[in-house]
Design an enzyme around this catalytic site. Structure first.
Site, PDB file in Angstrom:
ATOM      1  N   TYR A   1      -3.856  12.542   0.535  1.00  0.00           N
ATOM      2  CA  TYR A   1      -3.193  11.586  -0.427  1.00  0.00           C
ATOM      3  C   TYR A   1      -1.999  12.382  -1.063  1.00  0.00           C
ATOM      4  O   TYR A   1      -0.773  11.766  -1.190  1.00  0.00           O
ATOM      5  CB  TYR A   1      -4.254  10.920  -1.496  1.00  0.00           C
ATOM      6  CG  TYR A   1      -3.680   9.818  -2.204  1.00  0.00           C
ATOM      7  CD1 TYR A   1      -3.400   8.672  -1.907  1.00  0.00           C
ATOM      8  CD2 TYR A   1      -2.845  10.470  -3.662  1.00  0.00           C
ATOM      9  CE1 TYR A   1      -3.033   7.585  -2.956  1.00  0.00           C
ATOM     10  CE2 TYR A   1      -2.465   9.507  -4.306  1.00  0.00           C
ATOM     11  CZ  TYR A   1      -2.433   8.039  -4.054  1.00  0.00           C
ATOM     12  OH  TYR A   1      -1.799   7.207  -4.941  1.00  0.00           O
TER      13      TYR A   1
ATOM     14  N   ALA B   1     -14.896   4.503  -1.244  1.00  0.00           N
ATOM     15  CA  ALA B   1     -14.757   3.322  -0.081  1.00  0.00           C
ATOM     16  C   ALA B   1     -13.399   2.595  -0.208  1.00  0.00           C
ATOM     17  O   ALA B   1     -13.218   1.682   0.280  1.00  0.00           O
ATOM     18  CB  ALA B   1     -15.824   2.295  -0.114  1.00  0.00           C
TER      19      ALA B   1
ATOM     20  N   ASP C   1      -4.526   1.189  -9.561  1.00  0.00           N
ATOM     21  CA  ASP C   1      -5.946   0.824  -9.608  1.00  0.00           C
ATOM     22  C   ASP C   1      -6.361   0.582 -10.959  1.00  0.00           C
ATOM     23  O   ASP C   1      -7.331  -0.473 -11.286  1.00  0.00           O
ATOM     24  CB  ASP C   1      -6.684   2.143  -8.897  1.00  0.00           C
ATOM     25  CG  ASP C   1      -6.455   2.474  -7.615  1.00  0.00           C
ATOM     26  OD1 ASP C   1      -5.722   1.319  -7.003  1.00  0.00           O
ATOM     27  OD2 ASP C   1      -6.586   3.479  -7.080  1.00  0.00           O
TER      28      ASP C   1
ATOM     29  N   ASP D   1       2.628   2.262  -5.087  1.00  0.00           N
ATOM     30  CA  ASP D   1       2.622   2.434  -6.455  1.00  0.00           C
ATOM     31  C   ASP D   1       3.340   3.658  -6.811  1.00  0.00           C
ATOM     32  O   ASP D   1       4.214   3.673  -8.150  1.00  0.00           O
ATOM     33  CB  ASP D   1       1.552   2.245  -7.326  1.00  0.00           C
ATOM     34  CG  ASP D   1       0.254   3.035  -6.637  1.00  0.00           C
ATOM     35  OD1 ASP D   1       0.438   3.778  -5.870  1.00  0.00           O
ATOM     36  OD2 ASP D   1      -0.799   3.169  -7.393  1.00  0.00           O
TER      37      ASP D   1
ATOM     38  N   GLU E   1       0.814  -1.146  -0.074  1.00  0.00           N
ATOM     39  CA  GLU E   1      -0.057   0.079  -0.036  1.00  0.00           C
ATOM     40  C   GLU E   1       0.820   1.169   0.103  1.00  0.00           C
ATOM     41  O   GLU E   1       1.883   1.363   0.846  1.00  0.00           O
ATOM     42  CB  GLU E   1      -0.826   0.157   0.965  1.00  0.00           C
ATOM     43  CG  GLU E   1      -2.308   0.575   1.017  1.00  0.00           C
ATOM     44  CD  GLU E   1      -3.091  -0.184  -0.018  1.00  0.00           C
ATOM     45  OE1 GLU E   1      -2.917   0.164  -1.139  1.00  0.00           O
ATOM     46  OE2 GLU E   1      -3.667  -1.330   0.368  1.00  0.00           O
TER      47      GLU E   1
ATOM     48  N   LEU F   1     -12.455   1.139  -3.152  1.00  0.00           N
ATOM     49  CA  LEU F   1     -12.281   0.114  -3.936  1.00  0.00           C
ATOM     50  C   LEU F   1     -12.290   0.419  -5.400  1.00  0.00           C
ATOM     51  O   LEU F   1     -12.681  -0.356  -6.413  1.00  0.00           O
ATOM     52  CB  LEU F   1     -13.835  -0.778  -3.669  1.00  0.00           C
ATOM     53  CG  LEU F   1     -13.868  -1.206  -2.352  1.00  0.00           C
ATOM     54  CD1 LEU F   1     -15.244  -1.999  -2.113  1.00  0.00           C
ATOM     55  CD2 LEU F   1     -12.875  -2.343  -2.014  1.00  0.00           C
ATOM     56  N   SER F   2     -11.858   1.626  -5.704  1.00  0.00           N
ATOM     57  CA  SER F   2     -11.356   2.132  -6.917  1.00  0.00           C
ATOM     58  C   SER F   2     -12.655   2.175  -7.864  1.00  0.00           C
ATOM     59  O   SER F   2     -12.658   2.051  -9.057  1.00  0.00           O
ATOM     60  CB  SER F   2     -10.695   1.263  -7.631  1.00  0.00           C
ATOM     61  OG  SER F   2      -9.324   1.289  -7.018  1.00  0.00           O
TER      62      SER F   2
ATOM     63  N   GLU G   1      -6.975  10.730 -14.085  1.00  0.00           N
ATOM     64  CA  GLU G   1      -6.966  10.858 -12.861  1.00  0.00           C
ATOM     65  C   GLU G   1      -5.962  11.927 -12.357  1.00  0.00           C
ATOM     66  O   GLU G   1      -6.353  12.730 -11.591  1.00  0.00           O
ATOM     67  CB  GLU G   1      -6.736   9.505 -12.010  1.00  0.00           C
ATOM     68  CG  GLU G   1      -7.012   9.535 -10.657  1.00  0.00           C
ATOM     69  CD  GLU G   1      -8.562   9.274 -10.174  1.00  0.00           C
ATOM     70  OE1 GLU G   1      -9.101   8.591 -10.816  1.00  0.00           O
ATOM     71  OE2 GLU G   1      -9.009  10.004  -9.335  1.00  0.00           O
TER      72      GLU G   1
HETATM   73  C1  GLA Z   1      -5.258   5.032  -4.085  1.00  0.00           C
HETATM   74  C2  GLA Z   1      -4.610   5.421  -5.462  1.00  0.00           C
HETATM   75  C3  GLA Z   1      -3.714   4.115  -5.958  1.00  0.00           C
HETATM   76  C4  GLA Z   1      -2.427   3.780  -4.724  1.00  0.00           C
HETATM   77  C5  GLA Z   1      -3.520   3.440  -3.216  1.00  0.00           C
HETATM   78  C6  GLA Z   1      -2.509   3.347  -2.256  1.00  0.00           C
HETATM   79  O1  GLA Z   1      -5.973   3.773  -4.271  1.00  0.00           O
HETATM   80  O2  GLA Z   1      -5.504   5.316  -6.384  1.00  0.00           O
HETATM   81  O3  GLA Z   1      -2.737   4.520  -6.877  1.00  0.00           O
HETATM   82  O4  GLA Z   1      -1.500   4.717  -4.244  1.00  0.00           O
HETATM   83  O5  GLA Z   1      -4.242   4.560  -2.967  1.00  0.00           O
HETATM   84  O6  GLA Z   1      -1.798   2.045  -2.423  1.00  0.00           O
END
Ligand code: GLA
Length: 415
Positions: free
Chosen positions: A252, A153, A202, A67, A64, A155-156, A190
């Protein structure tokens, strides 16, 4: 997420308490969803859709906040996701409709677009914008979206909508992007159109998912391999904390900046491109270069989490699920203490899991700041787990979590 149209069933395996009894809502098969969506499309646009597409959401099993630091991550696609029914129109208008949200948009084809407000249609619009820039769009489109992923949430849901739109445009206009290129284009949307500095994980996961496989993706080179994710007597369980992710985007981006700052300081003596190029021993020998306790904690999470990904790969290849579960707990602890992206809600879920005999591992997944945790629960104990977790959480947090059981599924596809 509040569904605007109650006549369309929510399709997931959701366990929840009705009074004292545990109830369960089952997922509709994809073909059934396709029929439902076609019917809704007809009543919106008074014609049949030409095509229907589906793109899943994802969970990250481990790795986590790795990326955007150039290391390897281990996501997989889940069975919940986003659907799109679409048809061309001759009026050169993009008509955006969604069964989950009341906002609509009708936009004339033009040479470029920019983000307008915070409405949901900015995500598909950003992808359309990229396709137009690449000379790939020749007509307008009538589009009806529907998603059964909980929004915000972790989950992308946004990557799911982006990749879904890219895949649909590719099919409708016969452009020649490869799947990894569609993932990259969606990430660009994004980053540049929406304004979140996310990495590639994601978008890649929802584009390239494979049944019963974890994807080991090198986010620097985009090399990837599929690892067996055979859970045997256990089931991958997703627990939504139902905490609204306030400030998630700004926090973030703050973590992203902190990692860049730590890397810059380490580069004074180390010849590295990414934080993940630094192994744990090298970090221990050079951490004094950072000389800032917060940045040091962030970097320590990254280098140790990346080492956990390597160990997790070995555990999966050897079929050692309980070793994998231990790494999940260690990952959560690092995200809580060093990276500080967890929170009371996610910590409460993971604490409960630690004390629950038939759970062998749990952690927050995704960006954090609320959102979901994942856990490996013995299949036959799933009902009991939910029955006990829900009141435990509700007493401490004030509202219940939602518990989902998910298959590991395929990436984006035509239905
Ligand atoms: C979000 C971002 C991803 C990644 C995660 C954390 O989901 O969209 O690119 O950085 O957070 O691992």
């Amino acid at each position: 997420m509040k569904f605007q149209n109650d006549s369309l069933p929510i399709t997931s395996v959701i366990l929840y308490l009705v009074g004292d009894a545990l109830s369960c809502q089952l997922q509709l098969p994809l073909y059934k969803m396709k029929d439902e969506l076609k019917e809704k499309f007809r009543s919106q646009f008074h014609k049949d859709p030409e095509r229907v597409f589906f793109c899943p959401g994802r969970v990250n099993l481990i790795g986590e906040h790795i990326d955007y630091n150039g290391g390897e991550v281990m996501p997989c696609a889940i069975s919940l996701g986003t659907y799109l029914a679409v048809s061309r129109n001759q009026e050169k208008i993009f008509r955006f409709r969604c069964l989950n949200f009341p906002e609509t948009a009708d936009l004339h084809l033009q040479s470029s677009y920019s983000k307008t407000g915070k409405e949901w249609f900015n995500y598909p619009l950003g992808v359309i914008n990229e396709f137009i820039k690449n000379g790939n769009i020749v007509s307008g489109l009538d589009m009806l979206f529907y998603g059964n992923l909980p929004i915000a949430a972790g989950l992308s849901s946004s990557a799911s909508v982006e990749v879904l739109t890219g895949f649909a445009l590719q099919a409708m206009f016969q452009s020649s992007f490869s799947m990894p290129e569609i993932a990259l284009l969606s990430k660009k949307v994004e980053n540049e159109f929406i304004g979140v500095n996310c990495g590639i994980m994601d978008q890649f996961a929802v584009a390239m998912g494979k049944k019963d496989k974890a994807i080991l993706l090198n986010c620097d080179t985009l090399e990837y391999e599929y690892l067996p994710f055979e859970t045997g007597d256990y089931i991958l369980t997703i627990i939504n904390s139902n905490k609204q992710r306030a400030l998630a985007e700004s926090k973030y981006n703050e973590r992203f900046e902190e990692c860049s700052a730590a890397l810059k300081l380490l580069k004074k003596e180390l010849d590295v491109e990414n934080l993940c190029d630094v192994d744990v021993d090298t970090f221990q020998a050079h951490h004094h270069l950072i000389n800032d306790p917060v940045l040091e904690k962030r970097a320590l999470h990254v280098v140790t989490e990346y080492q956990r990904v390597q160990e997790a790969k070995e555990a999966l290849n050897m079929g050692k699920l309980s070793a994998f579960g231990e790494l999940m707990y260690a990952s959560h602890n690092s995200l809580k203490v060093l990276y500080e992206v967890s929170g009371k809600e996610l910590d409460t879920i993971v604490e409960f899991c630690k004390g629950y005999d038939s759970c062998i591992g749990a952690r927050m997944t995704g960006a954090g700041f609320g959102g979901c945790a994942i856990a490996l629960i013995q299949k036959e104990k799933l009902g009991d787990f939910s029955e006990k977790l829900i009141p435990y959480y509700q007493t401490r947090i004030g509202y219940p979590p939602s518990v989902f059981a998910s298959d590991i599924g395929e990436g984006v596809k035509s239905l």
